[in-house]
Design a protein around this motif. Structure first.
Motif, PDB file in Angstrom:
ATOM      1  N   ALA A  58       0.873  -1.175   0.000  1.00  0.00           N
ATOM      2  CA  ALA A  58       0.000   0.000   0.000  1.00  0.00           C
ATOM      3  C   ALA A  58       0.904   1.217   0.000  1.00  0.00           C
ATOM      4  N   ILE A  59       0.727   2.066  -0.993  1.00  0.00           N
ATOM      5  CA  ILE A  59       1.645   3.189  -1.210  1.00  0.00           C
ATOM      6  C   ILE A  59       0.834   4.474  -1.221  1.00  0.00           C
ATOM      7  N   ALA A  60       1.063   5.328  -0.233  1.00  0.00           N
ATOM      8  CA  ALA A  60       0.309   6.573  -0.104  1.00  0.00           C
ATOM      9  C   ALA A  60       0.854   7.622  -1.061  1.00  0.00           C
ATOM     10  N   VAL A  61      -0.050   8.343  -1.703  1.00  0.00           N
ATOM     11  CA  VAL A  61       0.315   9.369  -2.682  1.00  0.00           C
ATOM     12  C   VAL A  61      -0.565  10.602  -2.478  1.00  0.00           C
ATOM     13  N   SER A  62      -0.351  11.601  -3.302  1.00  0.00           N
ATOM     14  CA  SER A  62      -0.949  12.921  -3.067  1.00  0.00           C
ATOM     15  C   SER A  62      -2.393  13.055  -3.516  1.00  0.00           C
ATOM     16  N   SER A  63      -2.861  12.178  -4.406  1.00  0.00           N
ATOM     17  CA  SER A  63      -4.241  12.264  -4.883  1.00  0.00           C
ATOM     18  C   SER A  63      -4.599  10.984  -5.615  1.00  0.00           C
TER      19      SER A  63
END
Length: 400
Positions: A58-63
């Motif tokens: 799971a990779i968090a990103v800006s949008s």
């Protein structure tokens, strides 16, 4: 000139985040640390998504747009390639294909859910792979090179209801192409007991303030593929691959990072996910109970394959003889904010200019876009507010 009456006070906002002191404290606590980006809150937020979905990564990103774009890049979709997708969605699901100069190949949607029609996906994949006249019927009027390769499928879980992913994945496996599941509207939904977002090769969840949980702005990409994850991790951080030093960049990447304040907000919201989903289900139930027998409108239907609906918005459809736009303005005058959902992507001006689309190309999408109206909806709505909205709808429909 007759002075205009002042607009009515809103019965309820169109949407509203559901925040507690726990979220506010978590965000404030970040400001007491030296970590404002790519720190422990990002890792904890990613872990919470990974645990909920059951994914390897799971990779968090800006949008959500950033997340979908990274998936397109990781899938090696490039200039001239074809991607089967839906014209009934928020524009970002098609824009991310265009960012890489690839071509969205639209197929129409299911009239009940608004999700991409899996039978048409299968037929389009067969015809596009065959080439020639068979492929031509799926091309837009201009902008496609004959014989271009089919490189992926991008279905959208519209309004929080999963697409027919078993059939879509069967098509993808037959033609050996990846599936990017746009679950930006569907965190918490389940399809035949399995979590939305984990059904394709990639999944993306987004957390704008009107979503099931919010990070303000932000999203998470999930995948079980280690190679895809490595590419996405590098691309979100300016193309810095494992082993690169601070100013080394192996790949052409982006600043698609999430900040620590947003991640902290998301981490606490994930602790409340079941509560938030249940509250949204209750609001949807209040609407369903009051509108089910109102002549002139259709309420949302949940398919048996959707073993948990994750209510993103509440969208009604007016009967064809009712002018949706006139009804919309009448509702606004009574204090009910509302929005059409969706304006078909293929009829957006830039898509018409680039590809030559016309009205009539995707009749089901256009019908749903013409008749659909999103009502005020959030987990903080009260039963009294829902009652007032429904009373206003009944009064407006009487005028037709």
């Amino acid at each position: 000139m007759t002075p205009q009456s002042p607009p009515s006070k809103q019965i309820a906002p169109m949407s509203s985040p559901d925040l507690t002191e726990a979220e506010r404290d978590a965000v404030a606590n970040v400001l007491e640390t030296p970590w404002l980006s790519m720190g422990p809150e990002t890792k904890a937020f990613e872990k919470s998504i990974r645990k909920h979905i059951g994914s390897q990564h799971a990779i968090a990103v800006s949008s959500g747009t950033a997340g979908l774009h990274l998936c397109v890049r990781a899938a090696d979709i490039g200039e001239g390639d074809l991607v089967i997708t839906t014209p009934f969605s928020f524009v970002s699901s098609s824009n991310v294909i265009l960012f890489e100069r690839a071509i969205p190949i639209f197929v129409d949607v299911d009239p009940i859910t608004g999700n991409i029609d899996a039978d048409q996906v299968q037929q389009a994949a067969e015809d596009l792979s065959r080439g020639g006249d068979a492929a031509q019927r799926w091309y837009p009027r201009r902008g496609v090179t004959s014989g271009a390769p089919l490189k992926g499928i991008l279905p959208v879980d519209v309004f929080g209801q999963p697409a027919a992913m078993d059939a879509i994945m069967a098509t993808a496996r037959q033609f050996d192409i990846p599936v990017i599941e746009d679950s930006c509207e569907a965190l918490g939904a389940k399809y035949k007991g399995r979590p939305a977002g984990a059904l394709g090769d990639f999944g993306v969840f987004a957390f704008y303030p009107n979503k099931q949980i919010t990070t303000g702005e932000g999203a998470v990409v999930v995948t079980d593929n280690d190679d895809y994850a490595d590419i996405i991790l590098a691309l979100r951080n300016q193309g810095r691959s494992p082993g690169d030093t601070w100013l080394q960049h192996t790949l052409l990447g982006y600043n698609y990072r999430i900040d620590e304040m947003s991640a902290a907000l998301g981490r606490v919201q994930m602790e409340r996910l079941d509560e938030l989903l249940t509250k949204r289900e209750q609001v949807a139930t209040w609407y369903q109970q009051r509108l089910a027998n109102v002549e002139g409108i259709e309420i949302p239907q949940v398919l048996p394959s959707t073993t948990r609906m994750s209510w993103f918005v509440y969208v009604i459809r007016f009967a064809p003889e009712i002018d949706r736009d006139v009804a919309s303005e009448a509702l606004k005058a009574r204090g009910v904010p509302n929005r059409p959902y969706f304006i078909p992507i293929h009829l957006q001006p830039y898509m018409v200019e680039k590809f030559g689309y016309q009205e009539g190309d995707f009749p089901i999408t256009e019908d749903l876009g013409r008749r659909g109206l999103a009502l005020p909806f959030s987990s903080v709505m009260t039963e009294g507010q829902v009652e007032e909205v429904c009373e206003a709808i009944v009064e407006v429909i009487k005028k037709f």
